[in-house]
Each structure stands twice: as structure tokens, then as C-alpha cells.
Design a protein around this motif. Sequence first.
Motif, PDB file in Angstrom:
ATOM      1  N   ASP A 174       0.837  -1.418  -0.078  1.00 50.80           N
ATOM      2  CA  ASP A 174       0.079  -0.068   0.097  1.00 50.80           C
ATOM      3  C   ASP A 174       0.750   1.302   0.104  1.00 50.80           C
ATOM      4  O   ASP A 174       0.304   2.501  -0.046  1.00 50.80           O
ATOM      5  CB  ASP A 174      -0.957   0.035   1.302  1.00 50.80           C
ATOM      6  N   GLY A 175       2.208   1.151   0.063  1.00 51.74           N
ATOM      7  CA  GLY A 175       3.112   2.262  -0.202  1.00 51.74           C
ATOM      8  C   GLY A 175       3.324   2.811   1.362  1.00 51.74           C
ATOM      9  O   GLY A 175       4.048   3.778   1.391  1.00 51.74           O
ATOM     10  N   ALA A 176       2.694   2.372   2.322  1.00 54.53           N
ATOM     11  CA  ALA A 176       2.856   2.738   3.763  1.00 54.53           C
ATOM     12  C   ALA A 176       4.288   2.173   4.033  1.00 54.53           C
ATOM     13  O   ALA A 176       4.547   0.825   4.102  1.00 54.53           O
ATOM     14  CB  ALA A 176       1.739   2.451   4.830  1.00 54.53           C
ATOM     15  N   ALA A 177       5.013   2.985   5.024  1.00 51.55           N
ATOM     16  CA  ALA A 177       6.239   2.404   5.612  1.00 51.55           C
ATOM     17  C   ALA A 177       5.944   1.413   6.624  1.00 51.55           C
ATOM     18  O   ALA A 177       4.977   1.728   7.527  1.00 51.55           O
ATOM     19  CB  ALA A 177       7.223   3.669   6.068  1.00 51.55           C
ATOM     20  N   SER A 178       6.567   0.489   6.995  1.00 55.31           N
ATOM     21  CA  SER A 178       6.385  -0.594   7.919  1.00 55.31           C
ATOM     22  C   SER A 178       7.781  -0.665   8.696  1.00 55.31           C
ATOM     23  O   SER A 178       7.676  -1.281   9.997  1.00 55.31           O
ATOM     24  CB  SER A 178       5.960  -1.920   7.420  1.00 55.31           C
ATOM     25  N   VAL A 179       8.944  -0.678   8.310  1.00 51.35           N
ATOM     26  CA  VAL A 179      10.130  -0.864   8.842  1.00 51.35           C
ATOM     27  C   VAL A 179      11.152   0.276   8.405  1.00 51.35           C
ATOM     28  O   VAL A 179      11.393   0.641   7.179  1.00 51.35           O
ATOM     29  CB  VAL A 179      10.743  -2.180   8.400  1.00 51.35           C
ATOM     30  N   VAL A 180      12.087   0.537   9.431  1.00 57.40           N
ATOM     31  CA  VAL A 180      13.102   1.551   9.108  1.00 57.40           C
ATOM     32  C   VAL A 180      14.549   0.784   9.573  1.00 57.40           C
ATOM     33  O   VAL A 180      14.519   0.133  10.612  1.00 57.40           O
ATOM     34  CB  VAL A 180      12.921   2.758  10.108  1.00 57.40           C
TER      35      VAL A 180
END
Length: 359
Positions: A174-180
Motif C-alpha cells: 500500500d506504499g506505507a512504511a513498516s520498517v526502518v
Amino acid sequence: MQQGLRALFALADGARVFSLLFVLMLSLVLSGCERAPAVHHLGGATMGTTWSVKVVGLPAGSGLADVQQDLQLILESINHQMSTYQADSEISQFNQSEAGTSVALSPDFAQVLQYALRLAQETSGAYDPTVGPLVNLWGFGPDKTLLKRPSADTVAQAQQRTGWQRIRLETGVDGAASVVFQPGGAYLDLSSVAKGYAVDKLASYLNARQLNDYLVEIGGELRASGHKPDGTAWRVAVERPIPGVREVEKVLSLNNLSVATSGDYRNFFEEAGETYAHIIDPRTGYPVSHLTASVTVLAPTCAEADALATALTVLGPEDGLAFAQQRQLAVLFIVRTTEGFAERASPAFERLRRAQQEH
């Protein structure tokens, strides 16, 4: 007999008319006695500052205590994700993690970090969420030290840990960040956008409860919706940027709009006749030193207004106004001159200010 019946019906009709008139008059009296919806005041402490909400009316089935508790829980959640002052927050866990470590992000944290990195790219690093090591070095971070000018060597060393390009996010379908991913030594600092984002979250809660007339404020960052009970707009003041003085520079009307101001006149220290403010230019490693006293931004969301106010302060009145005009941003610079303060507003700011006054 017929005359008697006519008289009786006339009496009945007269009584009915009188009754209807009495009910009408009573309803008018009662409606006149109804009070206008009250403005309820809520607030507390958060993010090292205070928060306040002025809201017109209350949702059905809820009292002030319920709304207050819900708003406080929202703020605690954001604080637990993005506060560098909490050792166990998500952002602190990232800042303390070893090189190569991946850290899962909560949705709010991910959304704010994505926006911060995008703004860093657009401003060519004038805004940078990895500025934390420099903020801490100059004594404006959570580890309060003696405020003094650091050596050039220590500034250079801290700068080696910065750079928004070093931060890599993993996004879902969905284009949302989940991990950095921690590249090693990176220290995120979202204090220039987290308060504004928190204002937006409180506003979203109020909207969901169909409370559409409110003024939300956290540490001077504001968002307004609707009107006061008398139908007039919410009005907020832009301060004149004088240290230790509370004076009004300009009053703005707000409706479905956010405002944030960044300035060098509240949080600073002096050494050897020089003044060093808390806004650090990530590109140089030093506090901004141009003639900008404050920058006020009007924007649809408070997160945008908050972050842009910091970015434009770093860019300065010339580059900042050019950046604002290219993007149709509503911005007001207050700059120092030999004759005192001068205002420099973008065309979008003047248009939006007039439109809000006429609303």
C-alpha cells in the motif's frame, strides 16, 4: 337553540385559538431561553509542553471526562512512538539500535517519518529528521547539558552521523512504511513535526465524534474547524518575536486551517556576545544565523505547518520565500532590519488571510 350552539362553538373555537397562541408564545419564550452551545475547555501536559482543546458542544452519550481521557490517550500513544525524551519510545529504540538493525514502525510513526524524509528531499536537506546529534550537541535535546558553543571538531563529528539519505524505509504493497533500517549512529528527531501531527490526530478524533467546531493547540501549534457559538471565526495571534515579551504582531482568523510558527526568540543561549538559537541548520551543523526572527505557516494540516515552519526558518527569507512561492505555500516571515521588524509574506499567505477574514 341554534344560536346557543353557535355561541358554544364560537367559544370552543376561541379557546382553541387562544390555546394555539399560548403554545406558540410559550415555544418562542422557551426557544429564546435556550442557551447557545457552550465552549468546553480541555487540556493537560504532553511532549514537554501543554495541550488545549476548545470545543463547542459534546457528543451524544459522552461527558467531558470521556473526551478528555480519549484525547490524552491519543497523545500518550504518539509520545510513546516519537518522543526522544522517553527511553523506551519507538524512536529511542531506533536511535539506540546497532547498525543493520531493522525496527518495526507503528502507523503514526511511519507516516510522520515518510513525510519528514520527503520534505528533507524537497528542501535539499535544509530540513532533516536526522539532525538529532547536532541538536543534542548544542544542548537543545533531551540530554540537557551546559549550553555552550561546541568546538568545530565536535560539530563535524556529529554531522557525520546525520543525513536523511542514510535512512531507508521498507514499504508494503500500500506504499506505507513498516520498517526502518538503522545504518549506524543515526539519531532521528521528529520534534519539529510530531506536535503538529498530534494536533491533527486530536482534530481527527473530534471530527469522528461529529464535533466540528473546535480549536486544538499543542505548544503553540494550532488547528481550527468551524466557528465559535456566536458564528464568528476562531482567532489566533502571531507573536511579535521579542525575547521575554508577549506582544501581538498579527491576528489571524482560522476555519478548517492550521497554523504553526517557528522562531529563535524563545529557546536560545548567549555566549561571548553571540546568540545561538535552537533551530539548527543540518547543512552547516550550526544554528541559523540570518535575520529571520520567525516564520508562520498556514496549511491544511498542522503537521505540514509545523515542519514547513522549521524548514523555511533554515532556508531564510530569500530562499524560503522562493521555495514557498514555487509551491504556493502561505508563509509569513518576520525579519530583523536596522529599523526594527519587517513582514515578508508570500502571495498565498495574503490571499488565504483575506479569504479567512471574509469567511
